[in-house]
Design a protein around this motif. Sequence first.
Motif, PDB file in Angstrom:
ATOM      1  N   VAL A   1       3.032  -3.937  -4.274  1.00 57.04           N
ATOM      2  CA  VAL A   1       2.655  -3.428  -2.963  1.00 57.04           C
ATOM      3  C   VAL A   1       3.363  -4.277  -1.916  1.00 57.04           C
ATOM      4  O   VAL A   1       3.178  -5.503  -1.877  1.00 57.04           O
ATOM      5  CB  VAL A   1       1.135  -3.486  -2.745  1.00 57.04           C
ATOM      6  N   LEU A   2       4.181  -3.629  -1.084  1.00 56.12           N
ATOM      7  CA  LEU A   2       4.978  -4.339  -0.100  1.00 56.12           C
ATOM      8  C   LEU A   2       4.642  -3.864   1.304  1.00 56.12           C
ATOM      9  O   LEU A   2       4.411  -2.668   1.528  1.00 56.12           O
ATOM     10  CB  LEU A   2       6.482  -4.121  -0.337  1.00 56.12           C
TER      11      LEU A   2
ATOM     12  N   ALA B   1      -4.641  -4.467  10.509  1.00 58.04           N
ATOM     13  CA  ALA B   1      -4.729  -3.053  10.140  1.00 58.04           C
ATOM     14  C   ALA B   1      -3.700  -2.694   9.075  1.00 58.04           C
ATOM     15  O   ALA B   1      -3.990  -1.964   8.120  1.00 58.04           O
ATOM     16  CB  ALA B   1      -4.544  -2.182  11.379  1.00 58.04           C
ATOM     17  N   ALA B   2      -2.480  -3.205   9.218  1.00 56.11           N
ATOM     18  CA  ALA B   2      -1.436  -2.916   8.239  1.00 56.11           C
ATOM     19  C   ALA B   2      -1.773  -3.526   6.881  1.00 56.11           C
ATOM     20  O   ALA B   2      -1.572  -2.896   5.825  1.00 56.11           O
ATOM     21  CB  ALA B   2      -0.096  -3.444   8.736  1.00 56.11           C
ATOM     22  N   LEU B   3      -2.316  -4.726   6.887  1.00 55.69           N
ATOM     23  CA  LEU B   3      -2.663  -5.378   5.624  1.00 55.69           C
ATOM     24  C   LEU B   3      -3.904  -4.740   4.991  1.00 55.69           C
ATOM     25  O   LEU B   3      -4.010  -4.684   3.763  1.00 55.69           O
ATOM     26  CB  LEU B   3      -2.869  -6.870   5.856  1.00 55.69           C
ATOM     27  N   ASP B   4      -4.825  -4.247   5.818  1.00 56.58           N
ATOM     28  CA  ASP B   4      -5.945  -3.468   5.282  1.00 56.58           C
ATOM     29  C   ASP B   4      -5.426  -2.256   4.510  1.00 56.58           C
ATOM     30  O   ASP B   4      -5.925  -1.929   3.421  1.00 56.58           O
ATOM     31  CB  ASP B   4      -6.857  -2.994   6.416  1.00 56.58           C
ATOM     32  N   LEU B   5      -4.452  -1.571   5.083  1.00 58.29           N
ATOM     33  CA  LEU B   5      -3.871  -0.400   4.430  1.00 58.29           C
ATOM     34  C   LEU B   5      -3.219  -0.796   3.110  1.00 58.29           C
ATOM     35  O   LEU B   5      -3.362  -0.083   2.101  1.00 58.29           O
ATOM     36  CB  LEU B   5      -2.846   0.261   5.359  1.00 58.29           C
ATOM     37  N   ALA B   6      -2.530  -1.932   3.086  1.00 56.46           N
ATOM     38  CA  ALA B   6      -1.899  -2.394   1.846  1.00 56.46           C
ATOM     39  C   ALA B   6      -2.945  -2.671   0.774  1.00 56.46           C
ATOM     40  O   ALA B   6      -2.736  -2.374  -0.407  1.00 56.46           O
ATOM     41  CB  ALA B   6      -1.068  -3.644   2.119  1.00 56.46           C
ATOM     42  N   GLU B   7      -4.074  -3.208   1.170  1.00 56.43           N
ATOM     43  CA  GLU B   7      -5.130  -3.487   0.191  1.00 56.43           C
ATOM     44  C   GLU B   7      -5.735  -2.195  -0.345  1.00 56.43           C
ATOM     45  O   GLU B   7      -6.042  -2.089  -1.538  1.00 56.43           O
ATOM     46  CB  GLU B   7      -6.198  -4.374   0.819  1.00 56.43           C
ATOM     47  N   ARG B   8      -5.880  -1.211   0.521  1.00 56.02           N
ATOM     48  CA  ARG B   8      -6.422   0.080   0.055  1.00 56.02           C
ATOM     49  C   ARG B   8      -5.446   0.783  -0.881  1.00 56.02           C
ATOM     50  O   ARG B   8      -5.861   1.499  -1.802  1.00 56.02           O
ATOM     51  CB  ARG B   8      -6.724   0.980   1.250  1.00 56.02           C
ATOM     52  N   GLU B   9      -4.159   0.585  -0.656  1.00 59.22           N
ATOM     53  CA  GLU B   9      -3.151   1.269  -1.466  1.00 59.22           C
ATOM     54  C   GLU B   9      -3.048   0.705  -2.874  1.00 59.22           C
ATOM     55  O   GLU B   9      -2.699   1.404  -3.804  1.00 59.22           O
ATOM     56  CB  GLU B   9      -1.779   1.188  -0.783  1.00 59.22           C
ATOM     57  N   GLY B  10      -3.299  -0.594  -3.040  1.00 62.08           N
ATOM     58  CA  GLY B  10      -3.128  -1.136  -4.388  1.00 62.08           C
ATOM     59  C   GLY B  10      -3.555  -2.573  -4.527  1.00 62.08           C
ATOM     60  O   GLY B  10      -3.018  -3.303  -5.369  1.00 62.08           O
TER      61      GLY B  10
ATOM     62  N   GLY C   1      -2.938  -4.942  -2.589  1.00 63.20           N
ATOM     63  CA  GLY C   1      -1.903  -5.835  -2.088  1.00 63.20           C
ATOM     64  C   GLY C   1      -2.325  -6.571  -0.848  1.00 63.20           C
ATOM     65  O   GLY C   1      -3.494  -6.554  -0.475  1.00 63.20           O
ATOM     66  N   PRO C   2      -1.352  -7.205  -0.167  1.00 66.87           N
ATOM     67  CA  PRO C   2       0.077  -7.094  -0.423  1.00 66.87           C
ATOM     68  C   PRO C   2       0.570  -8.128  -1.435  1.00 66.87           C
ATOM     69  O   PRO C   2       0.083  -9.250  -1.456  1.00 66.87           O
ATOM     70  CB  PRO C   2       0.689  -7.381   0.955  1.00 66.87           C
ATOM     71  N   ASP C   3       1.536  -7.715  -2.254  1.00 71.05           N
ATOM     72  CA  ASP C   3       2.222  -8.660  -3.133  1.00 71.05           C
ATOM     73  C   ASP C   3       3.388  -9.321  -2.409  1.00 71.05           C
ATOM     74  O   ASP C   3       3.671 -10.502  -2.630  1.00 71.05           O
ATOM     75  CB  ASP C   3       2.741  -7.937  -4.383  1.00 71.05           C
ATOM     76  N   VAL C   4       4.060  -8.538  -1.574  1.00 76.78           N
ATOM     77  CA  VAL C   4       5.221  -9.027  -0.819  1.00 76.78           C
ATOM     78  C   VAL C   4       5.110  -8.558   0.623  1.00 76.78           C
ATOM     79  O   VAL C   4       4.790  -7.389   0.875  1.00 76.78           O
ATOM     80  CB  VAL C   4       6.552  -8.494  -1.415  1.00 76.78           C
ATOM     81  N   VAL C   5       5.351  -9.457   1.555  1.00 73.71           N
ATOM     82  CA  VAL C   5       5.446  -9.104   2.968  1.00 73.71           C
ATOM     83  C   VAL C   5       6.818  -9.530   3.464  1.00 73.71           C
ATOM     84  O   VAL C   5       7.228 -10.683   3.256  1.00 73.71           O
ATOM     85  CB  VAL C   5       4.343  -9.769   3.808  1.00 73.71           C
TER      86      VAL C   5
END
Length: 270
Positions: free
Chosen positions: A3-4, A66-75, A77-81
Amino acid sequence: MAVLVLTGCASGIGAHMTGVFARRGDAVVATDVDLAALERRAAEGAWGANVRRVKLDVREEADWEAALDLAEREGGGPDVVMNIAGVLKPGWVTDLTAADVDFHLDVNVKGTVLGTRAAAARMIRRGRGGHIVNIGSLASLAPVPGLSLYAASKFAVRGFSLAAAMELARHEIAVSLVMPDAVQTPMLDLQVDHDEAAMTFSGPRPLTVEDVERALVDEVLPKRPLEITLPLGRGVLARAANTAPAASRWLEPILMKKGRKAQERIKRGR
């Protein structure tokens, strides 16, 4: 599947790398301060279905969360930023305004600091490590007349990234700084008509987004280096200038003259 989260995805390196990661099956959160431009880019169809899009002004802490919340919901993540978003406005020192100072330092420095901090906090809580990739520039190493604010901001990005890498290593979070020469993107195009930006054009050729892709995919992500320069030859020159900055005064007229000739060739070819 990784998840990036990428910034500056409406154009340039960010737009290209969004497509690269999406095509290899990663989940990508693509962000940009200009949501309309981001949506237009997505509508072109090159990114596919693995890309989620969200407005992110890198200067705003709430946008990062907000962007990192979305990354967590997607998988989870984030694994990479990847802190890719950046700005540049040519200008001689005597012509700079307070707004120019804010423009460079707020986006290039504050944006990178906020993104690194927010990403690291999420990665530490998750406990699986991670990787933060900050895009600097050869201007992170060498003084660039005519681009003093840009160089100052990228020097700051380098100092922050190196310190953050030491702090976060104990959490198994790598911080990598990528320092490319000029890349053929809209940021380069805007410099062609500015005499102050001649140094930018003094290299053999601009890098392409594919050159940056190869560095990121083949070197940075698998090997997690502390920092790299692109290309090697210009990187050696920049490091020499960093070691002996007084010598840059002797090189400056040569490189500026070479850069102005390149600018003229580009103008004639339009």
